[in-house]
Design a protein around this motif. Structure first.
Motif, PDB file in Angstrom:
ATOM      1  N   ALA A   1     -27.046  34.891  44.524  1.00  0.00           N
ATOM      2  CA  ALA A   1     -26.773  35.757  43.366  1.00  0.00           C
ATOM      3  C   ALA A   1     -25.811  35.074  42.409  1.00  0.00           C
ATOM      4  N   ALA A   2     -24.865  34.306  42.966  1.00  0.00           N
ATOM      5  CA  ALA A   2     -23.899  33.599  42.132  1.00  0.00           C
ATOM      6  C   ALA A   2     -24.592  32.572  41.235  1.00  0.00           C
TER       7      ALA A   2
ATOM      8  N   THR B   1     -17.498  39.622  36.306  1.00  0.00           N
ATOM      9  CA  THR B   1     -18.813  39.852  36.886  1.00  0.00           C
ATOM     10  C   THR B   1     -18.716  39.641  38.395  1.00  0.00           C
ATOM     11  N   LEU B   2     -19.503  40.406  39.143  1.00  0.00           N
ATOM     12  CA  LEU B   2     -19.441  40.325  40.607  1.00  0.00           C
ATOM     13  C   LEU B   2     -20.768  39.863  41.188  1.00  0.00           C
TER      14      LEU B   2
ATOM     15  N   LEU C   1     -14.880  31.684  44.173  1.00  0.00           N
ATOM     16  CA  LEU C   1     -15.985  31.520  45.119  1.00  0.00           C
ATOM     17  C   LEU C   1     -15.509  31.586  46.564  1.00  0.00           C
ATOM     18  N   ASP C   2     -16.027  32.543  47.305  1.00  0.00           N
ATOM     19  CA  ASP C   2     -15.714  32.664  48.734  1.00  0.00           C
ATOM     20  C   ASP C   2     -16.212  31.412  49.463  1.00  0.00           C
ATOM     21  N   TYR C   3     -15.320  30.792  50.213  1.00  0.00           N
ATOM     22  CA  TYR C   3     -15.683  29.550  50.909  1.00  0.00           C
ATOM     23  C   TYR C   3     -16.607  29.825  52.088  1.00  0.00           C
TER      24      TYR C   3
ATOM     25  N   LEU D   1     -16.417  35.058  37.196  1.00  0.00           N
ATOM     26  CA  LEU D   1     -17.399  35.480  38.190  1.00  0.00           C
ATOM     27  C   LEU D   1     -16.734  35.473  39.564  1.00  0.00           C
ATOM     28  N   VAL D   2     -16.744  36.621  40.238  1.00  0.00           N
ATOM     29  CA  VAL D   2     -16.169  36.747  41.572  1.00  0.00           C
ATOM     30  C   VAL D   2     -17.309  36.792  42.587  1.00  0.00           C
ATOM     31  N   VAL D   3     -17.326  35.841  43.512  1.00  0.00           N
ATOM     32  CA  VAL D   3     -18.400  35.732  44.504  1.00  0.00           C
ATOM     33  C   VAL D   3     -17.810  35.918  45.890  1.00  0.00           C
TER      34      VAL D   3
END
Length: 453
Positions: free
Chosen positions: A366-367, A359-360, A381-383, A336-338
């Motif tokens: 949404a994550a 998955t995006l 996960l984007d910080y 999963l890319v957030v």
């Protein structure tokens, strides 16, 4: 919507003017995939996509046909027909669907899926055949008038059988997978055992559920033995009616019947000399009809179904089919890319899609939904995100027992000591700097899974 076309060397046919245009098309479709992530742009994106493909039909198809004519390509007429089919039948049908549904998410996805699938299939099969890299599968198609007669018969039968107003999507169906398919093979012959014919009836699973299942009062969302057997016999009657309109099959009787996996279907289909190959949209799911001269399956082919073994063979087919579908979904690790940046999301998706089930998600909330609905094997996960940042998402994951062991690697654009200290203090499974070279990012992800394994 998630999607990304990756250019591969196998798509090159060795003609610069054609290869260059194909690469451009890949880029355009990828741009459309990105635009459709934003609802306010999806309608505009599809309108521009249709316009581009129409322009492409006039420009690229013409250039390709001129090249084929210059080399006296023997299948120029058929290639021109396939171009015309896409330009004059498939695209207008997609455009009409988009307008009728006011560009809803499903019709947008349908539009992009068909365009992407057609481009890949046509590039890999028909265009590569120009230079002899593969054999064109349309070598033996029936003449135009006979094709049209078969189309009319099938459209009428689809209405008689299912009460569905269907439309032809393609009269050069290339065997592409659509949804969860059921592949029914019927072999006809004479007592002389010569010149056997094959019919392939390919049903999207939901078409059978919504028609045969509904008419029987079966309340299920997947195939079972009862529904499969009912569908088999309706399909046999359907094929028998079509056969009555094919003069060359006078005197032929049903000799064998198989239910195939997609791989078995492809094994036969890729080597066929097709006479008819039609794809229909019924409004309730897709249906394909193909006829060809008989071609043997490779080793491990399925047992013919007859009156004595039908119950066992149909039951076995359903079990094996479900196992194959489950296996397909389990082959790749789920990532999963957030990230709130569409550029970052799509870049990582393109980088990992070949080896991972990606998955995006574009926000922290949404994550969390994605993790709850389909727990991934790794979260990138984007910080730093607005509203719900990476630290808050990680805290929510760790606070739920069912999710607490989900591996999380932070994505960050900052490498200053203070940021790194804060990241490490949260005890993630690692962190990645966004401006690393793509190969380095891929190497670190691969290394993470190798270590876990």
């Amino acid at each position: 919507m998630e999607g990304q076309l990756v250019w591969k060397d196998e798509y090159n046919i060795g003609v610069d003017i054609i290869d260059r245009e194909h690469k451009r098309l890949f880029k355009i479709i990828n741009k459309l995939f990105r635009f459709t992530d934003e609802k306010d742009k999806s309608q505009w994106a599809c309108q521009e996509g249709i316009k581009f493909f129409k322009d492409h039909a006039e420009k690229h198809f013409t250039e390709e046909e001129e090249y084929m004519a210059s080399m006296d390509y023997e299948r120029l007429g058929m290639h021109m027909h396939i171009h015309s089919e896409f330009r004059e039948r498939t695209l207008p049908a997609l455009e009409e669907e988009l307008e009728k549904t006011d560009y809803c998410a499903d019709s947008v996805e349908h539009f992009l899926g068909v365009c992407a699938g057609w481009l890949i299939g046509h590039t890999r099969m028909e265009d590569r055949a120009i230079t002899g890299k593969c054999r064109s599968r349309w070598m033996g198609l029936l003449p135009g008038k006979e094709q049209e007669a078969v189309r009319r018969v099938i459209l009428q039968l689809m209405y008689d059988l299912f009460q569905l107003e269907s439309c032809v999507i393609s009269d050069a169906y290339g065997g592409e997978k659509f949804g969860r398919g059921v592949y029914h093979r019927l072999i006809y012959g004479t007592d002389k055992d010569e010149d056997e014919y094959e019919m392939f009836l390919v049903f999207e699973e939901k078409l059978l559920i919504r028609t045969v299942g509904k008419s029987m009062g079966i309340k299920t969302n997947k195939l079972n033995t009862l529904l499969m057997n009912a569908a088999r016999y309706m399909a046999r009657q359907f094929a028998g009616q079509v056969k009555e309109h094919l003069p060359e099959m006078d005197g032929y009787e049903l000799k064998a019947e198989n239910l195939l996996t997609y791989e078995q279907f492809q094994d036969v289909f890729e080597n066929e000399k097709l006479q008819v190959s039609l794809l229909f949209d019924t409004g309730e799911g897709y249906f394909a009809y193909c006829t060809a001269a008989k071609h043997p399956l490779k080793k491990g082919d399925v047992t013919p179904i007859n009156i004595d073994n039908a119950m066992a063979e149909v039951g076995k087919y359903i079990v094996e089919r479900e196992n194959c579908l489950k296996k397909e979904s389990q082959l790749k690790h789920k990532v999963l890319v957030v990230d709130d940046s569409v550029m970052v999301r799509e870049g990582i998706h393109m980088l990992l899609a070949e080896d991972y089930d990606v998955t995006l998600a574009k926000s922290g909330t949404a994550a969390i939904r994605c993790i709850i609905l389909d727990k991934p094997d790794l979260v990138l996960l984007d910080y730093e995100m607005p509203v719900c940042n990476g630290q808050q998402v990680l805290e929510m994951i760790r606070s739920e027992d069912a999710l607490s062991d989900t591996p999380v690697i932070f994505l960050t654009g900052r490498t200053d000591p203070e940021t790194v200290r804060k990241l490490v203090a949260l005890k993630p499974d690692g962190y990645l700097v966004k401006d690393l070279k793509p190969a380095q990012i891929k190497q670190k992800i691969d290394g993470f899974f190798e270590k876990r394994n």
